[in-house]
Motif scaffolding. Structure first.
Motif, PDB file in Angstrom:
ATOM      1  N   LEU B  47       0.862  -1.193   0.000  1.00 34.81           N
ATOM      2  CA  LEU B  47       0.000   0.000   0.000  1.00 34.81           C
ATOM      3  C   LEU B  47       0.890   1.233   0.000  1.00 34.81           C
ATOM      4  O   LEU B  47       1.707   1.420   0.905  1.00 34.81           O
ATOM      5  CB  LEU B  47      -0.911   0.010   1.224  1.00 34.81           C
ATOM      6  CG  LEU B  47      -2.007  -1.053   1.237  1.00 34.81           C
ATOM      7  CD1 LEU B  47      -2.787  -0.982   2.547  1.00 34.81           C
ATOM      8  CD2 LEU B  47      -2.954  -0.892   0.051  1.00 34.81           C
ATOM      9  N   PHE B  48       0.721   2.048  -1.032  1.00 35.31           N
ATOM     10  CA  PHE B  48       1.595   3.207  -1.206  1.00 35.31           C
ATOM     11  C   PHE B  48       0.746   4.462  -1.361  1.00 35.31           C
ATOM     12  O   PHE B  48       0.009   4.607  -2.332  1.00 35.31           O
ATOM     13  CB  PHE B  48       2.473   3.007  -2.439  1.00 35.31           C
ATOM     14  CG  PHE B  48       3.506   4.084  -2.613  1.00 35.31           C
ATOM     15  CD1 PHE B  48       4.604   4.132  -1.768  1.00 35.31           C
ATOM     16  CD2 PHE B  48       3.379   5.041  -3.603  1.00 35.31           C
ATOM     17  CE1 PHE B  48       5.570   5.127  -1.919  1.00 35.31           C
ATOM     18  CE2 PHE B  48       4.344   6.040  -3.755  1.00 35.31           C
ATOM     19  CZ  PHE B  48       5.438   6.079  -2.911  1.00 35.31           C
ATOM     20  N   SER B  49       0.861   5.355  -0.374  1.00 37.67           N
ATOM     21  CA  SER B  49       0.039   6.565  -0.395  1.00 37.67           C
ATOM     22  C   SER B  49       0.861   7.787  -0.762  1.00 37.67           C
ATOM     23  O   SER B  49       0.314   8.865  -0.949  1.00 37.67           O
ATOM     24  CB  SER B  49      -0.549   6.789   0.999  1.00 37.67           C
ATOM     25  OG  SER B  49       0.515   7.033   1.915  1.00 37.67           O
ATOM     26  N   GLY B  50       2.180   7.624  -0.846  1.00 39.66           N
ATOM     27  CA  GLY B  50       3.022   8.804  -1.011  1.00 39.66           C
ATOM     28  C   GLY B  50       3.290   9.490   0.320  1.00 39.66           C
ATOM     29  O   GLY B  50       3.859  10.577   0.370  1.00 39.66           O
ATOM     30  N   GLY B  51       2.861   8.857   1.408  1.00 43.61           N
ATOM     31  CA  GLY B  51       3.167   9.371   2.743  1.00 43.61           C
ATOM     32  C   GLY B  51       4.487   8.792   3.218  1.00 43.61           C
ATOM     33  O   GLY B  51       4.991   7.810   2.668  1.00 43.61           O
ATOM     34  N   LYS B  52       5.058   9.392   4.275  1.00 41.62           N
ATOM     35  CA  LYS B  52       6.419   9.028   4.662  1.00 41.62           C
ATOM     36  C   LYS B  52       6.567   7.562   5.080  1.00 41.62           C
ATOM     37  O   LYS B  52       7.573   6.925   4.785  1.00 41.62           O
ATOM     38  CB  LYS B  52       6.921   9.951   5.774  1.00 41.62           C
ATOM     39  CG  LYS B  52       6.205   9.781   7.110  1.00 41.62           C
ATOM     40  CD  LYS B  52       6.782  10.703   8.160  1.00 41.62           C
ATOM     41  CE  LYS B  52       6.320  10.360   9.555  1.00 41.62           C
ATOM     42  NZ  LYS B  52       4.961   9.850   9.720  1.00 41.62           N
ATOM     43  N   ASP B  53       5.542   7.005   5.741  1.00 45.22           N
ATOM     44  CA  ASP B  53       5.665   5.616   6.183  1.00 45.22           C
ATOM     45  C   ASP B  53       5.688   4.659   4.997  1.00 45.22           C
ATOM     46  O   ASP B  53       6.496   3.731   4.955  1.00 45.22           O
ATOM     47  CB  ASP B  53       4.530   5.254   7.146  1.00 45.22           C
ATOM     48  CG  ASP B  53       4.562   6.113   8.412  1.00 45.22           C
ATOM     49  OD1 ASP B  53       5.674   6.353   8.928  1.00 45.22           O
ATOM     50  OD2 ASP B  53       3.492   6.552   8.862  1.00 45.22           O
ATOM     51  N   SER B  54       4.822   4.895   4.013  1.00 44.91           N
ATOM     52  CA  SER B  54       4.822   3.985   2.867  1.00 44.91           C
ATOM     53  C   SER B  54       6.064   4.203   2.004  1.00 44.91           C
ATOM     54  O   SER B  54       6.544   3.288   1.354  1.00 44.91           O
ATOM     55  CB  SER B  54       3.528   4.096   2.056  1.00 44.91           C
ATOM     56  OG  SER B  54       3.344   5.366   1.516  1.00 44.91           O
ATOM     57  N   PHE B  72       6.713  -7.009  -6.400  1.00 49.32           N
ATOM     58  CA  PHE B  72       5.253  -6.930  -6.263  1.00 49.32           C
ATOM     59  C   PHE B  72       4.793  -5.517  -6.632  1.00 49.32           C
ATOM     60  O   PHE B  72       5.581  -4.576  -6.605  1.00 49.32           O
ATOM     61  CB  PHE B  72       4.787  -7.320  -4.854  1.00 49.32           C
ATOM     62  CG  PHE B  72       5.702  -6.889  -3.736  1.00 49.32           C
ATOM     63  CD1 PHE B  72       5.765  -5.563  -3.330  1.00 49.32           C
ATOM     64  CD2 PHE B  72       6.510  -7.819  -3.090  1.00 49.32           C
ATOM     65  CE1 PHE B  72       6.611  -5.169  -2.304  1.00 49.32           C
ATOM     66  CE2 PHE B  72       7.366  -7.433  -2.060  1.00 49.32           C
ATOM     67  CZ  PHE B  72       7.408  -6.111  -1.667  1.00 49.32           C
ATOM     68  N   PRO B  73       3.506  -5.376  -6.973  1.00 47.45           N
ATOM     69  CA  PRO B  73       2.991  -4.056  -7.325  1.00 47.45           C
ATOM     70  C   PRO B  73       2.722  -3.210  -6.089  1.00 47.45           C
ATOM     71  O   PRO B  73       2.820  -3.702  -4.955  1.00 47.45           O
ATOM     72  CB  PRO B  73       1.674  -4.372  -8.034  1.00 47.45           C
ATOM     73  CG  PRO B  73       1.238  -5.669  -7.470  1.00 47.45           C
ATOM     74  CD  PRO B  73       2.500  -6.428  -7.137  1.00 47.45           C
ATOM     75  N   VAL B  74       2.399  -1.922  -6.309  1.00 48.63           N
ATOM     76  CA  VAL B  74       1.968  -1.054  -5.221  1.00 48.63           C
ATOM     77  C   VAL B  74       0.521  -0.643  -5.493  1.00 48.63           C
ATOM     78  O   VAL B  74       0.104  -0.558  -6.648  1.00 48.63           O
ATOM     79  CB  VAL B  74       2.863   0.197  -5.070  1.00 48.63           C
ATOM     80  CG1 VAL B  74       4.285  -0.217  -4.709  1.00 48.63           C
ATOM     81  CG2 VAL B  74       2.849   1.050  -6.327  1.00 48.63           C
ATOM     82  N   MET B  75      -0.216  -0.425  -4.419  1.00 52.00           N
ATOM     83  CA  MET B  75      -1.610  -0.012  -4.562  1.00 52.00           C
ATOM     84  C   MET B  75      -1.850   1.285  -3.805  1.00 52.00           C
ATOM     85  O   MET B  75      -1.421   1.426  -2.662  1.00 52.00           O
ATOM     86  CB  MET B  75      -2.559  -1.108  -4.037  1.00 52.00           C
ATOM     87  CG  MET B  75      -4.026  -0.691  -4.080  1.00 52.00           C
ATOM     88  SD  MET B  75      -5.209  -2.084  -4.109  1.00 52.00           S
ATOM     89  CE  MET B  75      -5.005  -2.753  -2.478  1.00 52.00           C
ATOM     90  N   HIS B  76      -2.504   2.227  -4.480  1.00 55.21           N
ATOM     91  CA  HIS B  76      -2.857   3.483  -3.823  1.00 55.21           C
ATOM     92  C   HIS B  76      -4.364   3.555  -3.681  1.00 55.21           C
ATOM     93  O   HIS B  76      -5.090   3.418  -4.674  1.00 55.21           O
ATOM     94  CB  HIS B  76      -2.357   4.680  -4.653  1.00 55.21           C
ATOM     95  CG  HIS B  76      -2.716   6.015  -4.048  1.00 55.21           C
ATOM     96  ND1 HIS B  76      -3.044   7.104  -4.807  1.00 55.21           N
ATOM     97  CD2 HIS B  76      -2.797   6.408  -2.757  1.00 55.21           C
ATOM     98  CE1 HIS B  76      -3.327   8.136  -3.993  1.00 55.21           C
ATOM     99  NE2 HIS B  76      -3.172   7.737  -2.755  1.00 55.21           N
ATOM    100  N   VAL B  77      -4.836   3.713  -2.453  1.00 60.88           N
ATOM    101  CA  VAL B  77      -6.266   3.930  -2.242  1.00 60.88           C
ATOM    102  C   VAL B  77      -6.485   5.431  -2.362  1.00 60.88           C
ATOM    103  O   VAL B  77      -6.071   6.209  -1.505  1.00 60.88           O
ATOM    104  CB  VAL B  77      -6.726   3.404  -0.866  1.00 60.88           C
ATOM    105  CG1 VAL B  77      -8.226   3.621  -0.707  1.00 60.88           C
ATOM    106  CG2 VAL B  77      -6.391   1.927  -0.726  1.00 60.88           C
ATOM    107  N   ASP B  78      -7.110   5.828  -3.463  1.00 62.92           N
ATOM    108  CA  ASP B  78      -7.202   7.232  -3.856  1.00 62.92           C
ATOM    109  C   ASP B  78      -8.530   7.809  -3.376  1.00 62.92           C
ATOM    110  O   ASP B  78      -9.587   7.415  -3.862  1.00 62.92           O
ATOM    111  CB  ASP B  78      -7.090   7.297  -5.390  1.00 62.92           C
ATOM    112  CG  ASP B  78      -7.160   8.723  -5.907  1.00 62.92           C
ATOM    113  OD1 ASP B  78      -7.421   9.636  -5.101  1.00 62.92           O
ATOM    114  OD2 ASP B  78      -6.955   8.904  -7.118  1.00 62.92           O
ATOM    115  N   THR B  79      -8.467   8.756  -2.430  1.00 62.72           N
ATOM    116  CA  THR B  79      -9.710   9.330  -1.901  1.00 62.72           C
ATOM    117  C   THR B  79     -10.293  10.364  -2.856  1.00 62.72           C
ATOM    118  O   THR B  79     -11.405  10.826  -2.665  1.00 62.72           O
ATOM    119  CB  THR B  79      -9.464  10.047  -0.555  1.00 62.72           C
ATOM    120  OG1 THR B  79      -8.563  11.131  -0.784  1.00 62.72           O
ATOM    121  CG2 THR B  79      -8.899   9.098   0.477  1.00 62.72           C
ATOM    122  N   GLY B  80      -9.510  10.767  -3.848  1.00 61.53           N
ATOM    123  CA  GLY B  80      -9.977  11.825  -4.739  1.00 61.53           C
ATOM    124  C   GLY B  80      -9.730  13.209  -4.151  1.00 61.53           C
ATOM    125  O   GLY B  80      -9.928  14.222  -4.811  1.00 61.53           O
TER     126      GLY B  80
END
Lengths: 487, 314
Positions: B47-54, B72-80
């Protein structure tokens, strides 16, 4: 100290990092993993809360939440209930007990701490075993008014079973006995006697009051007769750096790295964490269980090559020969005779509600290897209440046991939740059989249910561990027996 | 995010690999967890959000499999409701490292009627449905998350390998005991495992590691001038997501973000910290934990996080 000297401990005053910004020497800080054992009544949550609070590891919003919660529960104005800092799940908050292992973090300039907070009730033996499995130090907590209880002995026995190297006896609630030196001395001496029987290493005892903070982080003026270290000074100064060069090398292979990229068309590296010892370029290694040997030609990391890697560093090993090495294999020194086999005798702690069934088909996980296995029999069981061991003659019958019947009488030769016993397992393939008593990093194993993947038991390889836990009264002790038990 | 070899090797000290510092030990543990997952699971995702932890988690993944690419791939849960700087960072990183990006979109879930927009405008709680749908659609069996045990009390009980049922639910009573470094990831079809390689890191550890490794972060982590308005004691960014309201006034301030989340509920703090060293000094001296200061949705109740975890949240 009265009981065990604190030889070899340097005791600089704790240097708190908490709110100290900037120029600390955190880059050189090391890591200590510890576990706490003791019951709610002994004030364990308060002690942990006190450690967090006095090392300035609690921040303003956490504290205000605790203040609000204290007030909501009708707590007296003024004193914040520090125990509330650590009780995480709603069920626990409502019942006021701790039902699972929780991990807490605090640090000083010298050292960072990962604390496994384990519940102390008898029915949560499994949680204590879990917390102790990774701990370098255990804090055994007693209530100064009650002294050493059966429960204290249980905690000490489990600590010994799991091979925790350092033990601190925290004699809490000294404020309720007027900081009486004689009581403290007597409790320490009693515990030290028992610890010696168990083969526990040097035990340090500290008189403290978690509620008021005496001798937790700050030295107490109310114990002028005690010139030993505070609890935090002890935690900061016990040696954690293992001398890896004295340990036998074990490197379980986790993953084979084969990029097959234009830059690295033929690269083949074996990735793993050094479990114990040191691996060096040039070492002759043996791959177990196959037994083939080869030489280390490279130790690779993203940050550049290494000449040597100590436990617990994660590395990638390249070998001179093109051997068929896979996940589950273990790299060991070629010159060392390392035991492997398909018959595993070990002590297990049963972790699940469903009782063990002789003849059950299970999966056994040792290091990075998972193999099919057959639980042949339970031939001894530790009564955790009395710390006595029942032994049975081996029969290896596969008589059926009703796994739904949870009464102990129904299944004299099986294990229920939180029971500790000796088992024999037959494995479909050979594994490395390192004795847990001497190889804490590689001698542990899991028993897994093939149907749903749940962890049924955690085990320690080796036949003798249980024997050390049989209590011997101080007046019956004989040093030949102690020597024979490998203590 | 550097894609070349770091020349400044502050970690590996060839020939003297001896004693591991705390950060070395945490890094080694994280790499070990990454490799366990790659060795045990069929279809992991990070899970990759572009936040520091990920970002730190992805850095560990690069280290774990070097010289091979991250497997493996990365997934971003995009809130819009994303910060544009963060999306730009995400896309650049994915391109640089040759990763496959899977986007699970909250907006799509709203459009399809799978979730309903909330009156307050916060889309943080809405992430659970697209996350679970994404896991199901791609049949992911291991999902790396950047959760840390120090973040929140319910997380203090979280395992490194956290079993979720087919509804993504976390049941504290079903979690398996974790002993030594033997992580048990076996599960039934339809179940998956959330994996938290940063479990034992604190916020300060993450920042110090970022500093040590020279990891690049999105600009919003550092001070900048921004049009913000006050709500619930936080500075929120004006935007199309539902702010400011008529009674809220926009002003321009020097702020930075301590976490990267949904714009509608992630607050900025007044700060002059211009680089990682400044941030570390600020965090070390801070009297507010990360979530408490900047996440409106964590304040609802003492048990808020526990309830959301049960529903399959991060």
């Amino acid at each position: 100290m009265g009981t065990h000297a604190t030889a070899g401990l340097t005791r600089p005053a704790p240097s708190l990092d908490g709110a100290a910004a900037g120029a600390d020497d955190h880059a050189q800080r090391d890591l200590l993993r510890l576990a706490t054992a003791g019951s709610v009544d002994d004030g364990k949550s308060t002690l942990i809360g006190r450690l967090l609070y006095d090392t300035k590891s609690v921040l303003a919003d956490q504290l205000s939440a605790v203040e609000r919660a204290t007030a909501a529960r009708g707590g007296e104005g003024g004193a914040v209930d520090l125990a509330l800092l650590t009780d995480g799940l709603r069920a626990e908050r409502e019942q006021g007990i701790t039902i699972d292992v929780a991990y807490r973090y605090f640090s000083t300039a010298r050292r960072a701490f990962v604390l496994a907070d384990t519940p102390g009730h008898v029915q949560y033996t499994r949680n204590m075993v879990t917390g102790a499995s990774t701990a370098e130090l255990a804090i055994v907590l007693v209530d100064a008014r009650k002294g050493v209880l059966e429960q204290t002995r249980r905690h000490a026995a489990l600590t010994a079973l799991l091979g925790v190297p350092h033990v601190v006896l925290a004699v809490n609630k000294m404020d309720l006995i007027g900081f009486d030196e004689a009581t403290f001395r007597s409790i320490s001496a009693q515990f030290a006697d028992y610890a010696r029987v168990l083969g526990l290493p040097a035990v340090h005892a500290v008189p403290l009051s978690a509620l008021d903070g005496d001798n937790v982080v700050d030295r107490s003026v109310r114990t002028p007769w005690y010139d030993g270290p505070t609890l935090l000074e002890l935690l900061e100064s016990v040696p954690v750096a293992r001398d890896a060069s004295t340990e036998p090398l074990r490197l379980p292979v986790q993953y084979v790295i084969r990029p097959r990229t234009p830059e690295h068309p033929d690269y083949r590296g074996y990735a793993g964490k050094v479990a114990s010892g040191v691996v060096r370029v040039g070492d002759e290694l043996r791959v177990l269980p196959s037994g083939r040997t080869s030489r280390v030609v490279g130790l690779d990391t993203f940050d550049g090559p290494l000449d040597a890697a100590d436990a617990p560093r994660s590395v990638t090993v390249r070998l001179a020969d093109d051997l068929d090495v896979a996940r589950g294999d273990v790299l060991v020194p070629a010159a060392e005779q390392v035991a492997t086999g398909q018959d595993l005798v070990g002590t297990v702690c049963w972790l699940t509600e469903r009782r063990s069934v002789p003849g059950a088909r299970v999966l056994v996980r040792v290091g990075t290897r998972t193999v099919r296995g057959l639980l042949r029999e339970v031939d001894a069981r530790l009564d955790v209440d009395t710390l006595t061991v029942e032994q049975w003659d081996p029969v290896d019958t596969l008589h059926t046991i009703d796994a739904t019947d949870t009464s102990t009488e129904a299944a004299p030769r099986s294990l229920g939740l939180n029971a500790i016993g000796r088992v024999r397992l037959r494995l479909a393939e050979p594994v490395v059989l390192d004795d847990y008593a001497t190889h804490r990093r590689t001698g542990g194993f899991l028993v897994v249910d093939p149907a749903d993947g749940s962890t049924l038991a955690a085990g320690l390889i080796g036949p003798t561990l249980l024997d050390r836990l049989v209590p011997v009264r101080a007046d019956e002790r004989d040093d030949d027996w102690l020597a024979g038990a490998g203590i | 995010m550097t894609t070349t070899f770091p020349t400044d090797t502050t970690t590996a000290d060839p020939g003297a690999a001896g004693r591991l510092t705390q950060l070395d030990a945490l890094e080694s543990e994280g790499i070990h967890v990454m490799r366990e997952v790659a060795g045990e699971f069929e279809r992991p995702v990070l899970l990759f959000s572009g936040g520091k932890d990920s970002i730190v988690m992805l850095h560990l993944a690069r280290k774990a499999f070097w010289p091979a690419p991250v497997p493996f791939p990365v997934m971003h849960v995009d809130t819009g409701h994303n910060f544009p700087e963060v999306i730009a960072y995400r896309d650049r990183t994915v391109a640089d490292l040759g990763l496959r990006l899977v986007v699970a979109s909250v907006q799509d879930a709203i459009d399809d009627g799978r979730v309903v927009e909330r009156p307050g405008g916060s889309r943080n709680p809405l992430q659970t449905v697209p996350l679970l749908d994404g896991i199901t659609a791609h049949r992911f069996d291991a999902v790396f998350g950047g959760g840390r045990r120090d973040e929140e009390k319910a997380r203090a009980k979280e395992r490194m390998f956290s079993l979720r049922d087919e509804f993504g639910q976390w049941d504290p009573r079903r979690q398996r005991p974790e002993l030594w470094d033997l992580y048990n990831g076996r599960h039934k079809p339809g179940e998956h495992v959330r994996v938290f390689p940063l479990s034992n890191w604190t916020e300060l550890d993450v920042w110090r590691y970022i500093e040590r490794e020279g990891i690049e972060l999105p600009d919003i982590y550092f001070t900048h001038d921004r049009d913000v308005f006050a709500r619930d004691g936080m500075w929120l960014t004006a935007g199309t997501w539902g702010g400011p309201r008529a009674d809220e006034t926009v002003e321009r301030r020097h702020v930075r973000y301590r976490t990267v989340g949904d714009m509608s509920c992630t607050g900025a703090v007044d700060s002059t910290a211009a680089d990682v060293a400044d941030v570390i000094a600020e965090v070390a001296a801070s009297r507010l934990t990360e979530r408490g200061a900047t996440r409106a949705d964590d304040r609802a109740s003492e048990a808020a996080m526990e309830d959301r975890k049960r529903e399959g949240y991060f």
